[in-house]
Enzyme design. Sequence first.
Site, PDB file in Angstrom:
ATOM      1  N   HIS A 127      -0.247  12.205   7.221  1.00 10.85           N
ATOM      2  CA  HIS A 127       1.038  12.875   7.437  1.00 10.85           C
ATOM      3  C   HIS A 127       1.179  13.176   8.912  1.00 10.85           C
ATOM      4  O   HIS A 127       0.191  13.509   9.570  1.00 10.85           O
ATOM      5  CB  HIS A 127       1.097  14.184   6.633  1.00 10.85           C
ATOM      6  N   ASP A 183       3.264  12.567  -1.956  1.00  4.34           N
ATOM      7  CA  ASP A 183       3.549  11.375  -2.753  1.00  4.34           C
ATOM      8  C   ASP A 183       2.343  10.866  -3.531  1.00  4.34           C
ATOM      9  O   ASP A 183       2.478  10.004  -4.385  1.00  4.34           O
ATOM     10  CB  ASP A 183       4.074  10.246  -1.842  1.00  4.34           C
TER      11      ASP A 183
HETATM   12  N1  ACO Z   1      -4.380   4.722   5.564  1.00  2.00           N
HETATM   13  C1  ACO Z   1      -5.223   4.310   6.551  1.00  2.00           C
HETATM   14  N2  ACO Z   1      -5.163   4.730   7.828  1.00  2.00           N
HETATM   15  C2  ACO Z   1      -4.195   5.582   8.147  1.00  2.00           C
HETATM   16  C3  ACO Z   1      -3.275   6.065   7.202  1.00  2.00           C
HETATM   17  C4  ACO Z   1      -3.379   5.599   5.875  1.00  2.00           C
HETATM   18  N3  ACO Z   1      -2.557   6.032   4.931  1.00  2.00           N
HETATM   19  N4  ACO Z   1      -2.409   6.912   7.789  1.00  2.00           N
HETATM   20  C5  ACO Z   1      -2.770   6.967   9.082  1.00  2.00           C
HETATM   21  N5  ACO Z   1      -3.852   6.167   9.305  1.00  2.00           N
HETATM   22  C6  ACO Z   1      -4.581   6.026  10.573  1.00  2.00           C
HETATM   23  C7  ACO Z   1      -3.748   5.222  11.576  1.00  2.00           C
HETATM   24  O1  ACO Z   1      -4.065   3.852  11.504  1.00  2.00           O
HETATM   25  C8  ACO Z   1      -4.195   5.854  12.875  1.00  2.00           C
HETATM   26  O2  ACO Z   1      -5.480   5.361  13.204  1.00  2.00           O
HETATM   27  P1  ACO Z   1      -5.893   5.207  14.779  1.00  2.00           P
HETATM   28  O3  ACO Z   1      -5.809   6.575  15.378  1.00  2.00           O
HETATM   29  O4  ACO Z   1      -7.278   4.657  14.747  1.00  2.00           O
HETATM   30  O5  ACO Z   1      -4.893   4.234  15.376  1.00  2.00           O
HETATM   31  C9  ACO Z   1      -4.381   7.327  12.539  1.00  2.00           C
HETATM   32  O6  ACO Z   1      -4.704   7.336  11.133  1.00  2.00           O
HETATM   33  C10 ACO Z   1      -3.134   8.185  12.794  1.00  2.00           C
HETATM   34  O7  ACO Z   1      -2.038   7.643  12.057  1.00  2.00           O
HETATM   35  P2  ACO Z   1      -0.592   7.380  12.631  1.00  2.00           P
HETATM   36  O8  ACO Z   1      -0.006   6.186  11.908  1.00  2.00           O
HETATM   37  O9  ACO Z   1      -0.618   7.355  14.119  1.00  2.00           O
HETATM   38  O10 ACO Z   1       0.146   8.703  12.158  1.00  2.00           O
HETATM   39  P3  ACO Z   1       1.718   8.937  12.086  1.00  2.00           P
HETATM   40  O11 ACO Z   1       1.890  10.404  12.199  1.00  2.00           O
HETATM   41  O12 ACO Z   1       2.455   8.070  13.047  1.00  2.00           O
HETATM   42  O13 ACO Z   1       2.100   8.422  10.612  1.00  2.00           O
HETATM   43  C11 ACO Z   1       2.338   8.390   8.266  1.00  2.00           C
HETATM   44  C12 ACO Z   1       2.131   9.270   9.513  1.00  2.00           C
HETATM   45  C13 ACO Z   1       3.545   7.462   8.455  1.00  2.00           C
HETATM   46  C14 ACO Z   1       2.601   9.316   7.081  1.00  2.00           C
HETATM   47  C15 ACO Z   1       1.041   7.556   8.015  1.00  2.00           C
HETATM   48  O14 ACO Z   1      -0.054   8.427   7.785  1.00  2.00           O
HETATM   49  C16 ACO Z   1       1.202   6.576   6.856  1.00  2.00           C
HETATM   50  O15 ACO Z   1       1.691   5.471   7.052  1.00  2.00           O
HETATM   51  N6  ACO Z   1       0.777   6.986   5.609  1.00  2.00           N
HETATM   52  C17 ACO Z   1       0.979   6.135   4.453  1.00  2.00           C
HETATM   53  C18 ACO Z   1       2.435   6.213   3.981  1.00  2.00           C
HETATM   54  C19 ACO Z   1       2.757   7.532   3.313  1.00  2.00           C
HETATM   55  O16 ACO Z   1       2.017   8.027   2.477  1.00  2.00           O
HETATM   56  N7  ACO Z   1       3.937   8.088   3.669  1.00  2.00           N
HETATM   57  C20 ACO Z   1       4.438   9.331   3.082  1.00  2.00           C
HETATM   58  C21 ACO Z   1       4.410  10.444   4.073  1.00  2.00           C
HETATM   59  S1  ACO Z   1       4.886  11.953   3.290  1.00  2.00           S
HETATM   60  C22 ACO Z   1       6.557  11.810   3.152  1.00  2.00           C
HETATM   61  O17 ACO Z   1       7.262  11.239   3.912  1.00  2.00           O
HETATM   62  C23 ACO Z   1       7.130  12.416   1.980  1.00  2.00           C
END
Ligand code: ACO
Length: 424
Positions: A302, A359
């Site tokens: 998140h 979710d």
């Molecule tokens: N699985 C694996 N790795 C992940 C995940 C995941 N679900 N989420 C984040 N990471 C990793 C990223 O690759 C990144 O790694 P790095 O630092 O080595 O490059 C690090 O964790 C930080 O993640 P970011 O993508 O930079 O975080 P951001 O804040 O931009 O994205 C998001 C947040 C979009 C929610 C992301 O965690 C994601 O895509 N999760 C899966 C989709 C999801 O569940 N979305 C629902 C969110 S809640 C809502 O909207 C109701």
Amino acid sequence: MEDAKLLFNGKEYSLPVIEGTECEHGLDISQLRAQSGAITLDSGYGNTGSCKSAITFIDGEKGILHYRGYPIEELARKSNFVEVSFLLIYGHLPSKQELDNFRNQLTYHSLIHEDMKKFFEGFPRTAHPMGVLSAMVASLSAFYPDTDYQTDVNLNVIRLLAKLKTIVAFSYKKSIGQPYIYPQNHLSFTADLIHMLFAVPTEPYEVPKVLEDALDLLLILHADHEQNCSTSTVRMAGSSQANLFATISAGINALWGPLHGGANQEVLEMLENIRQDGSDYQKYINQAKDKKSGFKLMGFGHRVYKNFDPRARILKEAADKGLSQLGVNDPLLDIAKNLERVALEDSFFVERKLYPNVDFYSGIIYRAMNIPTNMFTVMFALGRLPGWIAQWKEMRDDPGTRIYRPRQIYTGKVNQKYIPVEKR
Ligand code: ACO
């Protein structure tokens, strides 16, 4: 608190510090460009406050969520979706009379114009219900124009809250080829929605209390979440003074994406794939850690929470309780729990502070309720509606609101000379 100081190009600039009621701090840069010619750059807005707001507070480090100062855990236990909607939109818990009045209004405005049924008929059966939902919400503006913000807005807020559940149910009935079921005024808001989704005209249908309670809880937990992608879209579109229905339709479209509200559908599809692939969850954890795979553990991570999402905690418990009350034994719940357990011990997820989000468990409850996967994000949109309305109203009622218009740093070509097409 003393102003922050910024040194840029040999000059010092003072940035006033703004303190919120929960003691969070922001540096006010509203005069920065006028004084220095520079802007700030913050891709994805991770460090940018776009407004001051008195609606929802999140402490992502501690895993705290409050609506209007009330902890989400308390509202989830003691309140209901209609009361929470009133709280978010009007800023206080309603008196008995206010609540009765609000509930009556939501009941008596729940029918949609008969002509709107023709729109549903025009969509293919395979249409994604989120596309149908956003189109139908935008089309409400044709039936209920808001020519004057001051006089029409309160009624249109009620109309939208009351009619969205009818639109949600009609889009579902359309997708499965069943006749539309009209709202029933003797039912509660949530029971009415369940009735419209699952009843058929040929036999009586009594709404199971366990379904009503589970759905009401889901709606409460989704009701607002400060300046997320769809809410910011609502504020952005609404700042142009577009009408309420067009504005909320924009928010619905933003919610649809798999990185936002669309994740609940993706989580279920991921869990189902894992089940069909022999339930080898460790393989999927490994894939999620391998950046080259392009695979993410959906329902994990998140932008704001770097701790447990408090809504996920509540939903995990609700999934256990709800499924046993409904007599459902879903292997996907076991896979989800195993994924969570393994991920929370794995250094990749621990270091990045990746926890289950709202979710992760919501889809399992929807599935136990017989709500199909492609309707999950639609249910999320219904739950989020009071939050979008509250945020939109807060923005419109603030005399200081200007049209939202970020700037950019241009990185394209310069000084290009136009060459006529025959010479290129
Ligand atoms: N699985 C694996 N790795 C992940 C995940 C995941 N679900 N989420 C984040 N990471 C990793 C990223 O690759 C990144 O790694 P790095 O630092 O080595 O490059 C690090 O964790 C930080 O993640 P970011 O993508 O930079 O975080 P951001 O804040 O931009 O994205 C998001 C947040 C979009 C929610 C992301 O965690 C994601 O895509 N999760 C899966 C989709 C999801 O569940 N979305 C629902 C969110 S809640 C809502 O909207 C109701």
